[in-house]
Scaffold this active site. Structure first.
Site, mmCIF file in Angstrom:
data_model
loop_
_atom_site.group_PDB
_atom_site.id
_atom_site.type_symbol
_atom_site.label_atom_id
_atom_site.label_comp_id
_atom_site.label_asym_id
_atom_site.label_seq_id
_atom_site.Cartn_x
_atom_site.Cartn_y
_atom_site.Cartn_z
ATOM 1 N N LEU A 241 28.887 23.801 -25.700
ATOM 2 C CA LEU A 241 27.657 23.515 -26.449
ATOM 3 C C LEU A 241 26.911 24.837 -26.632
ATOM 4 C CD1 LEU A 241 26.483 21.023 -27.714
ATOM 5 C CD2 LEU A 241 25.221 20.562 -25.630
ATOM 6 N N HIS A 242 27.332 25.577 -27.639
ATOM 7 C CA HIS A 242 26.920 26.975 -27.810
ATOM 8 C C HIS A 242 25.396 27.168 -27.965
ATOM 9 C CE1 HIS A 242 31.171 27.949 -28.522
ATOM 10 N NE2 HIS A 242 31.210 26.996 -29.440
ATOM 11 N N ASP A 243 24.842 26.721 -29.081
ATOM 12 C CA ASP A 243 23.497 27.152 -29.484
ATOM 13 C C ASP A 243 22.359 26.689 -28.576
ATOM 14 O OD1 ASP A 243 24.413 26.896 -33.001
ATOM 15 O OD2 ASP A 243 24.647 28.537 -31.577
ATOM 16 N N THR A 245 22.094 26.888 -25.576
ATOM 17 C CA THR A 245 21.884 27.863 -24.476
ATOM 18 C C THR A 245 20.784 28.855 -24.836
ATOM 19 O OG1 THR A 245 23.602 29.375 -25.313
ATOM 20 C CG2 THR A 245 24.297 27.709 -23.689
#
Ligand code: RIB
Ligand code: CA
Length: 312
Positions: A241-243, A245
């Site tokens: 769940l990249h963004d 973070t």
């Protein structure tokens, strides 16, 4: 006092969860505006999706702007294979009713940084860095007015996800990334080294569903759709769940650890174009220019995310 931020984004399901996390945190974050950029899908869709996300959260007073529709010099590369044709596949959502602002996103970034006191606006790019770099090129006077840039992009140990050497956001517009990484603005980089440890596994998706809210249902649908590609690719139990973070860092920086190191962008080689050449081991005398994150307390991250989403 909430922190003033501009979210620059190419939604994308993970961008969407990041925007919802920010919208759920008004005591901590004051979203001055959301600027859309071409990336996961073309600009017309990212500008539409940004408004759909605000409407899912019931926050239709947020100003959404369309920015650049193509990288500085290269041809746009998109990622429908990951995010689906709409960029927000996973659940049918109505077209947005809230308006797109008339002002170009780059002009909004320039105007905001000139109008707000110096050092009081943080830029949060979640996609290719085209809007940020264009603003810096058009108005160099704003560069030292930026408080900080906290971005999702790059990789060192995890190397690439769109090519063997490059992460998508940097690869789409390496020239823009080069401008940003050489700008001298304090950078915090949420690289794949971090996001590949933030896997949205089934228990976390169930946690979203168990919120029993429309937001929980929509986020569960997005993360379910989004993870199918990465699960097949990495065989992992869930998608990174990249963004979110980036927003989680603003809310709880202690969830992350990293190193203040030199990071440069490959802009010439076709083989390694868009690679973030991170001097993680300090083998050069290049001056540090980025807080490059390498680790995350994943359980703490998902606890924060789920708790905040419950507020919407
Ligand atoms: O490589 C991951 C990044 O590319 C994320 O920001 C995702 O939304 C895509 O833009
Ligand atoms: Ca993104």
């Amino acid at each position: 006092m909430p922190r003033n931020i501009i979210i620059d984004t190419d939604p994308g399901q993970d961008d969407a969860v990041a925007i919802l996390l920010a919208l759920a945190s008004p005591d901590d974050l004051n979203i001055l505006g959301i600027t859309a950029v071409a990336g996961n899908v073309p600009l017309a869709l990212t500008a539409k999706n940004a408004r759909i996300i605000c409407e899912v959260a019931g926050k239709t007073d947020v100003k959404v702007f369309a920015g650049c529709d193509a990288p500085l010099t290269r041809k746009l590369v998109t990622a429908e294979h990951v995010h689906g044709k709409t960029g927000l596949d996973g659940i049918e959502l109505p077209d947005p009713v809230m308006p797109l602002q008339d002002q170009h996103g780059v002009d909004f970034i320039i105007q905001t940084l000139r109008n707000e006191p110096a050092g009081t606006v943080t830029l949060c790019p979640l996609g290719p860095l085209t809007n940020i770099a264009t603003a810096f090129q058009r108005a160099p006077d704003i560069i030292d007015r930026v408080q900080e840039i906290v971005l999702m992009g790059g990789a060192y140990f995890e190397v690439g996800n769109i090519t063997p050497a490059a992460e998508f956001n940097i690869f789409v517009d390496p020239q823009a990334a080069d401008i940003v990484f050489k700008s001298g603005v304090p950078l915090v980089v949420m690289s794949l080294d971090v996001t590949h440890k933030a896997l949205v596994t089934a228990p976390y998706v169930k946690g979203f569903e168990d919120l029993g809210t429309n937001v929980g249902r929509v986020v569960a649908s997005w993360t379910n759709f989004f993870e199918r590609f990465d699960r097949e690719k990495y065989g992992s139990a869930g998608a990174p769940l990249h963004d979110p973070t980036v927003i989680a860092y603003l809310l709880a920086p202690d969830l992350f650890t990293g190193r203040h190191i030199n990071v440069q962008i490959e802009t010439q080689s076709e083989l390694t174009l868009g690679m973030t050449v991170a001097d993680w081991w300090g083998v050069t005398d290049r001056a540090p220019n980025a807080m490059f994150m390498g680790n995350i307390d994943a359980a703490g991250f998902f606890k924060l995310l789920t708790n905040r989403l419950s507020r919407l």
